[in-house]
Design an enzyme around this catalytic site. Structure first.
Site, PDB file in Angstrom:
ATOM      1  CG  LEU A 158      -2.196   0.873   1.023  1.00 47.69           C
ATOM      2  CD1 LEU A 158      -3.155   0.294   0.000  1.00 47.69           C
ATOM      3  CD2 LEU A 158      -2.929   1.051   2.365  1.00 47.69           C
ATOM      4  NE  ARG A 238      10.645  -3.321 -11.984  1.00 47.85           N
ATOM      5  CZ  ARG A 238      10.018  -2.164 -12.257  1.00 47.85           C
ATOM      6  NH1 ARG A 238       8.726  -2.163 -12.514  1.00 47.85           N
ATOM      7  NH2 ARG A 238      10.683  -1.035 -12.288  1.00 47.85           N
ATOM      8  CD  GLU A 267       8.750  -6.699 -18.020  1.00 43.95           C
ATOM      9  OE1 GLU A 267       9.325  -5.660 -18.360  1.00 43.95           O
ATOM     10  OE2 GLU A 267       7.905  -6.736 -17.130  1.00 43.95           O
ATOM     11  CG  HIS A 285       7.062  -2.873 -17.890  1.00 42.62           C
ATOM     12  ND1 HIS A 285       8.078  -3.506 -17.222  1.00 42.62           N
ATOM     13  CD2 HIS A 285       6.752  -1.788 -17.134  1.00 42.62           C
ATOM     14  CE1 HIS A 285       8.379  -2.832 -16.121  1.00 42.62           C
ATOM     15  NE2 HIS A 285       7.581  -1.784 -16.045  1.00 42.62           N
ATOM     16  CB  ALA A 287       1.511   0.332 -15.789  1.00 43.27           C
TER      17      ALA A 287
HETATM   18  O1  LIG Z   1       7.959  -0.009 -14.123  1.00 43.29           O
HETATM   19  C1  LIG Z   1       8.200   1.140 -14.096  1.00 43.29           C
HETATM   20  C2  LIG Z   1       8.785   1.878 -12.996  1.00 43.29           C
HETATM   21  O2  LIG Z   1       9.325   1.276 -12.048  1.00 43.29           O
HETATM   22  O3  LIG Z   1       8.747   3.101 -13.044  1.00 43.29           O
END
Ligand SMILES: O=CC(=O)O
Length: 322
Positions: A158, A238, A267, A285, A287
């Site tokens: 969190l 991850r 990856e 990957h 996001a």
């Molecule tokens: O995966 C991406 C980051 O850790 O910023």
């Protein structure tokens, strides 16, 4: 700022350069390792004395061996939030400071986690492919989805990403609980110290924590069996936080209901068995990759380098605990 000393080593082109180019760092001398014909160790040896600062994107491991080739290095700025690619004990020992993305990406990553979860439950990607393949007129009704509201969602980690996920899913009517190193005094969601216990009491696990020795392979078969046959795992942390081999096995054998995965253990390799499963949504990957946030990241990176070369405090320093 003493520009004569302001050399920045860049090992590989970070995503921010794809969108912003390198003009935002025009006041520095960039040493772009990927443009050199030389093998990396020779390139680093040639520039060893001049490199005090390095820009990393998180893809290239900054091992003790690499750091050893850079005796003058005093700062690593990484465009990632995660730090698992950096040998942190070695940086602490050498007195190398680190600045990272802090919470710049948290909202985007949380949006992605929620998007993946909705996609798994409501089968959006699989419905899209059903329509595109022309199956609607011939196969008729598409299989039922599952309702998001009311689901018990366990957030693993969190931190700022986890809190953004919780906020969003609370608005969807989910029941949030979490597992973290320590109970957070400022939230009222139920806290679990054991991830297995959290999985036992939840329909969904959303992995939002960083990869460390403690979290490596933390989500294993036991955790997935505790989540159950209808359970869903979403990973925006991850890949190696989940034991991927066991995740694949649980999904293929129907011991887990579905998964939404933005990150993988090796990856860009993704286990082929997952391609055939409609209950799995895959993403490469991405996001953190929104244009708006990468532009904000350029400012943060620039600000950190300017602060360092002017002997001012870094904007987003990482505290290296003993
Ligand atoms: O995966 C991406 C980051 O850790 O910023």
């Amino acid at each position: 700022m003493k520009s004569s000393h302001a050399h920045i080593l860049v090992l590989e082109p970070p995503p921010i350069m794809i969108i912003c180019g390198d003009q935002f760092l025009k006041n520095f001398r960039l040493l772009k390792a990927w443009e050199s014909q030389l093998p990396l160790d020779q390139f680093l040896t040639i520039h060893a004395q001049s490199v005090q600062a390095l820009l990393s994107s998180g893809r290239y491991s900054l091992t003790a061996d690499i750091l050893q080739l850079l005796p003058s290095l005093r700062l690593v700025v990484t465009t990632s939030a995660g730090l698992n690619h950096i040998d942190l004990p070695e940086c602490r020992r050498r007195g190398i400071s680190i600045a990272n993305a802090k919470d710049t990406y948290s909202e985007d990553v949380a949006d992605m986690a929620v998007g993946l979860l909705i996609d798994v439950f409501r089968k959006i990607s699989s419905a899209d492919s059903f329509v595109r393949k022309g199956l609607w007129p011939t196969k008729g009704d598409f299989p039922l989805g599952s309702k998001l509201g009311g689901k018990r969602v366990g957030i693993v980690g969190l931190g700022s990403i986890g809190q953004e996920v919780a906020k969003r899913l609370q608005a969807f009517g989910c029941r949030i609980s979490y597992c973290s190193r320590n109970k957070k005094p400022y939230v009222s969601y139920p806290f679990y110290s054991s991830v297995i216990q959290l999985a036992t009491d939840c329909d969904v696990l959303i992995v939002c924590c960083g990869l460390t020795q403690q979290t490596h392979h933390m989500i294993n078969k036991d955790v997935m069996l505790a989540l159950g046959k209808e359970g869903v795992v979403v990973n925006v942390g991850r890949g190696a936080i989940i034991k991927e081999e066991e995740l694949v096995q649980c999904l293929v054998q129907g011991e887990l209901g579905g998964a939404g995965l933005d990150v993988f253990e090796n990856e860009p390799k993704v286990p082929g068995e997952l391609f055939a499963l409609d209950k799995v949504v895959l993403s490469p990957h991405t996001a953190v990759r929104t244009a708006e946030t990468l532009i904000a990241m350029c400012e943060l990176v620039k600000g950190n380098f300017e602060a360092f070369f002017s002997n001012k405090p870094l904007l987003s320093p990482v505290v290296l605990n003993n």
